[in-house]
Design an enzyme around this catalytic site. Structure first.
Site, PDB file in Angstrom:
ATOM      1  N   LYS A  37       0.835  -1.207   0.000  1.00 57.15           N
ATOM      2  CA  LYS A  37       0.000   0.000   0.000  1.00 57.15           C
ATOM      3  C   LYS A  37       0.867   1.253   0.000  1.00 57.15           C
ATOM      4  O   LYS A  37       0.626   2.180  -0.760  1.00 57.15           O
ATOM      5  CB  LYS A  37      -0.912  -0.014   1.239  1.00 57.15           C
ATOM      6  CG  LYS A  37      -1.903   1.121   1.354  1.00 57.15           C
ATOM      7  CD  LYS A  37      -1.500   2.286   2.228  1.00 57.15           C
ATOM      8  CE  LYS A  37      -1.508   2.102   3.679  1.00 57.15           C
ATOM      9  NZ  LYS A  37      -1.206   3.409   4.397  1.00 57.15           N
ATOM     10  N   ASN A  38       1.911   1.288   0.857  1.00 57.78           N
ATOM     11  CA  ASN A  38       2.698   2.511   0.985  1.00 57.78           C
ATOM     12  C   ASN A  38       3.623   2.767  -0.195  1.00 57.78           C
ATOM     13  O   ASN A  38       4.145   3.867  -0.349  1.00 57.78           O
ATOM     14  CB  ASN A  38       3.478   2.503   2.303  1.00 57.78           C
ATOM     15  CG  ASN A  38       2.549   2.721   3.478  1.00 57.78           C
ATOM     16  OD1 ASN A  38       1.402   3.140   3.302  1.00 57.78           O
ATOM     17  ND2 ASN A  38       3.018   2.412   4.671  1.00 57.78           N
ATOM     18  N   CYS A  89      -3.563   8.614   9.406  1.00 58.80           N
ATOM     19  CA  CYS A  89      -3.763   8.071  10.746  1.00 58.80           C
ATOM     20  C   CYS A  89      -3.289   9.075  11.804  1.00 58.80           C
ATOM     21  O   CYS A  89      -2.314   9.775  11.619  1.00 58.80           O
ATOM     22  CB  CYS A  89      -2.968   6.779  10.912  1.00 58.80           C
ATOM     23  SG  CYS A  89      -3.621   5.466   9.892  1.00 58.80           S
ATOM     24  N   ARG A 114       1.920  15.115  12.674  1.00 58.02           N
ATOM     25  CA  ARG A 114       2.478  14.585  11.421  1.00 58.02           C
ATOM     26  C   ARG A 114       2.873  15.765  10.537  1.00 58.02           C
ATOM     27  O   ARG A 114       2.208  16.133   9.603  1.00 58.02           O
ATOM     28  CB  ARG A 114       1.469  13.660  10.746  1.00 58.02           C
ATOM     29  CG  ARG A 114       1.158  12.448  11.618  1.00 58.02           C
ATOM     30  CD  ARG A 114       0.417  11.356  10.882  1.00 58.02           C
ATOM     31  NE  ARG A 114       1.290  10.637   9.953  1.00 58.02           N
ATOM     32  CZ  ARG A 114       0.865   9.581   9.237  1.00 58.02           C
ATOM     33  NH1 ARG A 114      -0.392   9.203   9.330  1.00 58.02           N
ATOM     34  NH2 ARG A 114       1.681   8.949   8.418  1.00 58.02           N
ATOM     35  N   ASP A 116       5.154   0.288  11.723  1.00 57.92           N
ATOM     36  CA  ASP A 116       3.832  -0.154  11.263  1.00 57.92           C
ATOM     37  C   ASP A 116       3.497  -1.572  11.680  1.00 57.92           C
ATOM     38  O   ASP A 116       2.402  -2.054  11.416  1.00 57.92           O
ATOM     39  CB  ASP A 116       3.731  -0.026   9.739  1.00 57.92           C
ATOM     40  CG  ASP A 116       3.759   1.422   9.315  1.00 57.92           C
ATOM     41  OD1 ASP A 116       3.956   1.693   8.114  1.00 57.92           O
ATOM     42  OD2 ASP A 116       3.602   2.292  10.192  1.00 57.92           O
ATOM     43  N   ARG A 143      -8.382   0.695   4.775  1.00 57.89           N
ATOM     44  CA  ARG A 143      -7.478   1.620   4.078  1.00 57.89           C
ATOM     45  C   ARG A 143      -6.221   0.917   3.594  1.00 57.89           C
ATOM     46  O   ARG A 143      -5.579   1.368   2.659  1.00 57.89           O
ATOM     47  CB  ARG A 143      -7.053   2.766   5.023  1.00 57.89           C
ATOM     48  CG  ARG A 143      -8.170   3.690   5.425  1.00 57.89           C
ATOM     49  CD  ARG A 143      -7.625   4.880   6.164  1.00 57.89           C
ATOM     50  NE  ARG A 143      -6.515   5.476   5.434  1.00 57.89           N
ATOM     51  CZ  ARG A 143      -5.665   6.350   5.964  1.00 57.89           C
ATOM     52  NH1 ARG A 143      -5.796   6.690   7.222  1.00 57.89           N
ATOM     53  NH2 ARG A 143      -4.681   6.859   5.256  1.00 57.89           N
TER      54      ARG A 143
END
Ligand code: EPZ
Length: 429
Positions: A22-23, A117, A122, A306, A398
């Site tokens: 995903k990232n 998130c 951030r 993560d 997500r």
């Protein structure tokens, strides 16, 4: 609102195929905006963050569409303007990549501060510092719209105060078409950094050193279209490795790059869990008994932040007292409160969590606070005695493709329900 309902106790056994990362996929999809041409990206995970980006690209005048399962075609030749739609941008962190891509393509970008998130501040100061070093100017307008402009972009030497995945990728985007050479020092080294550099190079960029502390980008005039496949998701793979260990199971995790999982494999081996490494898969076996361990999250190749919620959940069942130190984010233990509802004995002080292992969790209604915390609560439900209901599973959607389907194929008793839906036992035929 949808929830997961899980009946704990089943050992996970069998094989699971890992999806694209995903990232990496979110960065690659935005990178297509740098290309005055057509790109086809394969192995794209079908998760909600991806659909948000597809919508944003189409709103910008590009044409992004799935031409087959997991195969996304993006035509950015007709890209019209450089203002990203505010509401969509706010939904995901990866929208920050629009700044570097639009700046690299148009020398201008208007993008709202990204969402994502919530586990502490951030910031994007390192992204903006990088853009300024390349010759851009920015201002932050009402609503947190960042307006970035540059007469032109030139190479620069940039030292990253903090190792940042997002800033490293964003600076690579802007530097790809800048005049001259850019050197990024103290760069992030995650597998998806290498994937993004490989994608850009296959579209005509000139990037060397991705995966090391120093990345050198020689600017080119333009990038051309082409085809590319996303690497496997090492965080999804790590999540399934931990779930297999947590349930005392025996799972073959397929379509991975074992090297990307070295830090997780090493930690599970330290805990007495069996790991067998094959070419593009890993086998994880556990008796359900495992030793305590101490974990410190670090940028790659350290233990990934993560997977911190997932490994902490596993440690609640280990023999002994474990310590988990979160070195990347300043507030990534919010989910521990939910684990406590299930009987976990965990105390948190700032970036340090102390886990008294040995107990068995008890099923309970809990709520996901973010993507990886949600995955950790699913693992807790699989381990627990009784039934667990997990609310706010939109966070899990997500980043995990077909999560409950993959878990059910391994024997998990998990089902997705609309809250308030009556009847139907959890036990899956
Ligand atoms: C990416 O976030 C991932 N998200 C995160 O994964 C992951 O936790 C993180 O990298 C670290 O690996 C995506 O790739 C979409 P950072 P990112 O910039 O890029 C500080 C998931 O679960 N920092 O590497 O936002 C920051 O506060 C998600 O898939 C600055 O100070 O993370 C943090 O402490 C959650 N200034 C540290 O650097 C900046 O300008 C690492 O952040 C940028 C970051």
């Amino acid at each position: 609102m949808e929830k997961y309902v899980i009946l704990g106790g089943a050992k996970l056994e069998g094989e699971v195929e890992i999806s694209g990362a995903k990232n990496s996929a979110v960065a690659l999809i935005v990178a297509t905006l740098l290309v005055d041409g057509v790109c086809v990206i394969e192995n794209v995970p079908l998760v909600s963050d991806i659909y948000v980006l597809v919508d944003i690209i189409n709103k910008l005048g590009g044409r992004a569409e799935f031409v087959d399962k997991g195969v996304l075609k993006v035509d950015s030749t007709q890209l019209e303007h450089c203002e990203a739609p505010y509401e969509m941008v706010r939904k995901i962190r990866a929208s920050s990549y629009l700044m570097g891509a639009l700046l690299g393509r148009f020398r201008q970008a208007r993008v709202a501060m990204p969402g994502g998130c919530d586990f502490g501040v951030r910031p994007i100061d390192l992204h903006l510092k990088g853009f300024e070093a390349l010759g851009a100017k920015y201002s932050v307008e009402a609503g947190g719209i960042v307006n970035i402009t540059a007469d032109d972009l030139h190479g620069a030497s940039i030292y990253m105060d903090t190792v940042s995945v997002g800033a490293t990728i964003n600076i690579m985007f802007a530097a790809a078409t800048a005049k001259g050479q850019t050197i990024i020092e103290n760069a992030a080294k995650e597998p998806h950094i290498v994937d993004v550099a490989n994608f850009l190079n296959s579209m005509g960029a000139n990037i060397k050193g991705a995966g090391t502390d120093v990345i050198k980008v020689k600017g080119v005039d333009a990038l051309h279209g082409g085809n590319y496949a996303v690497i496997p998701d090492q965080i999804e793979a790590g999540t399934f490795m931990i779930a297999a260990a947590a349930t005392g199971g025996d799972v073959l995790i397929k379509n991975i790059i074992p090297k990307h999982l070295d830090s997780i494999s090493a930690k599970l081996l330290e805990m007495g869990i069996e790991i067998e490494e094959l070419d593009d898969s890993l086998r994880v076996r556990s008796s359900g008994e495992f030793k305590k361990a101490n974990v410190k999250t670090m940028p790659h190749p350290g233990f990934p932040t993560d997977l911190q919620p997932q490994i902490l959940t596993l440690l609640t069942a280990a023999t002994g007292t474990s310590i988990v130190t979160e070195n990347v984010w300043d507030n990534r233990f919010k989910y521990v409160e939910e684990l406590r509802r299930m009987g976990a004995n965990v105390s948190v002080d700032g970036r340090i969590a102390v886990i008294e292992g040995g107990g068995r969790l008890t099923g309970s209604p809990v709520s996901s606070t973010d993507l990886r915390a949600g995955a950790a609560l699913v693992i807790a439900g699989l381990m627990a005695e009784g039934v667990t209901e997990i609310y706010n599973i939109k966070y899990i959607d997500r980043g995990y493709e077909d999560f409950e389907k993959k878990l059910r194929s391994l024997g998990a008793q998990i089902t997705r329900r609309v809250d308030g839906e009556k009847g139907k036992s959890v036990v899956i035929a």
